[in-house]
Write an enzyme that holds these catalytic residues in place. Structure first.
Site, PDB file in Angstrom:
ATOM      1  N   CYS A 160       2.901  29.651  12.340  1.00 42.29           N
ATOM      2  CA  CYS A 160       1.737  28.898  11.755  1.00 42.29           C
ATOM      3  C   CYS A 160       1.763  27.453  12.093  1.00 42.29           C
ATOM      4  CB  CYS A 160       1.474  29.278  10.196  1.00 42.29           C
ATOM      5  SG  CYS A 160       1.479  30.939  10.133  1.00 42.29           S
ATOM      6  N   HIS A 293       0.065  22.313   3.508  1.00 46.97           N
ATOM      7  CA  HIS A 293      -0.073  23.531   4.061  1.00 46.97           C
ATOM      8  C   HIS A 293      -0.619  24.766   3.062  1.00 46.97           C
ATOM      9  CE1 HIS A 293       1.097  26.732   7.115  1.00 46.97           C
ATOM     10  NE2 HIS A 293       1.836  27.265   6.041  1.00 46.97           N
ATOM     11  N   HIS A 328      -6.193  31.303   6.024  1.00 44.96           N
ATOM     12  CA  HIS A 328      -5.248  30.809   6.833  1.00 44.96           C
ATOM     13  C   HIS A 328      -5.208  31.226   8.156  1.00 44.96           C
ATOM     14  CE1 HIS A 328      -1.330  29.553   8.212  1.00 44.96           C
ATOM     15  NE2 HIS A 328      -0.523  30.283   7.432  1.00 44.96           N
TER      16      HIS A 328
END
Length: 398
Positions: A160, A293, A328
């Site tokens: 990620c 994040h 996400h």
């Protein structure tokens, strides 16, 4: 503060819009793009929320003027759309006029096609074309071809943090004089493979995610593609361009703690932010906003919160996670949130941390929960991946 590397163009396709303008409108009106999947047939469909790009594959193929017998995966399709918008937004009419590179990030690669056809590969020649589109480099190659980029083409896959690392590498190549400009970013499409994978980790939420909330129940997966055009000062001056913002700092670190979890002390995040500040020549107090994040998982949000307290001496600046807008988006997340960070600078706006209600008792940190207008000069954007790969970027006003 060092000026950094100029950002001259951006492109994005996500659950909240099919262009930079559409994404900005959703951010300014706090409109989430999360919902029930319309494109993927999965038995989890009614039990999870995802962030999907509205276009069907067929619609994107038409926009890109692709032949019917193409082997483009959804990852490649949305990637081409966003990258083309970025180049157009940068006002580039001749891609070969300067030494230009492409650094694209992905984790899912061509899994969306592979999972549909793998049982037929041995017996059906018509679907074997998708075998070669499975690997992560395929979407990068197709994006490079669509843009006409041949000087430097590479793929990054660090979970990620992938797209953040693509931006970091692009900035470093320009600073080193290896390239004049670089298209950087990432693309990932939703697939049953990733849905099932995150379901097995028991971190998918059945409702809209609530980053940094005490009662957070997990993340929502999303799909997106986002790219930025980075150019050297020489190119900007020669073409009399205006920068949208600058990549002024970047840092990457690994806490080497766990395959899928972040350390309780937030070591990787802390070190990445510390490195980014050092390269930018900034003090923690110079940061006006942190695009966190913030995945809304128990582990990530607590670890990141601790890291924020460490780097900012217990008093972080205004911060929020925008994942309740898009979900996400895995490898694309760093580029999606880079675009959002630049938009925040341009609009002097902090975008809302949707869904937040109750403070985490461990840290007491409270994100920005409604759109906030404030003068912004420097925005820190965090992207943390599995395997402990943590990256932080700093974007500064033009």
């Amino acid at each position: 503060m060092k000026k950094g590397v100029a950002i001259t163009g951006m492109g994005i396709v996500s659950a909240i819009g099919n262009s930079v303008e559409e994404n900005l409108e959703a951010l300014l009106t706090s409109k989430s793009g999360l919902g029930i999947s319309k494109h993927i047939k999965t038995h989890h469909k009614e039990f999870i929320k995802v962030g999907e790009v509205a276009f069907t594959n067929a619609e994107i193929e038409k926009k890109l003027n692709l032949p019917e017998d193409n082997n483009y995966t959804r990852t490649a399709l949305i990637g081409c759309l966003a990258a083309k918008e970025a180049v157009q937004n940068a006002g580039i009419t001749s891609i070969s006029e300067y030494k230009t590179g492409l650094i694209s990030a992905t984790t899912v690669g061509g899994m969306d096609m592979t999972e549909n056809y793998w049982k037929q590969f041995a017996s059906n020649p018509e679907v074997q074309k998708h075998i070669s589109s499975h690997h992560v480099g395929d979407s990068t190659e197709k994006i490079a071809t669509s843009l006409g980029i041949i000087d430097y083409v590479t793929t990054i896959s660090t979970a990620c943090s992938s797209a953040a690392n693509a931006i970091m590498l692009g900035a470093r190549l320009i600073k080193a004089g290896k390239l004049d400009r670089v298209v950087v970013g990432g693309t990932d499409a939703l697939s049953k493979f990733t849905i099932n994978g995150f379901k097995s980790l028991m971190i998918l939420s059945e409702s809209n995610c609530t980053p940094f909330d005490a009662n957070r129940s997990g993340l929502n997966l999303g799909e997106a593609a986002a790219y930025l055009v980075l150019e050297s000062d020489e190119v900007v001056a020669a073409q009399d361009k205006s920068a949208l913002a600058y990549v002024s700092g970047y840092g990457n670190a690994n806490d080497a703690f766990h395959q899928t979890a972040s350390s309780k002390t937030g070591d990787g995040a802390y070190l990445a932010m510390k490195k980014a500040l050092k390269i930018a020549g900034l003090q923690p107090s110079d940061v006006d906003y942190v695009n966190a994040h913030g995945t809304a998982t128990q582990n990530n949000d607590l670890s990141e919160s601790v890291a924020l307290q460490r780097i900012f001496n217990e008093k972080p600046p205004s911060f929020s996670s925008t994942k309740a807008f898009t979900g996400h988006t895995l490898a694309a997340a760093g580029a999606v949130e880079a675009v959002f960070s630049v938009l925040a600078l341009q609009e002097n706006s902090i975008f809302a941390n949707l869904g937040f209600k109750m403070t985490m008792p461990e840290t007491g940190l409270v994100p920005v929960t409604q759109l906030q207008k404030i003068e912004l000069k420097h925005v820190l954007s965090n992207s943390f991946g599995f395997g402990g790969n943590c990256s932080s970027l700093i974007f500064s006003e033009a």
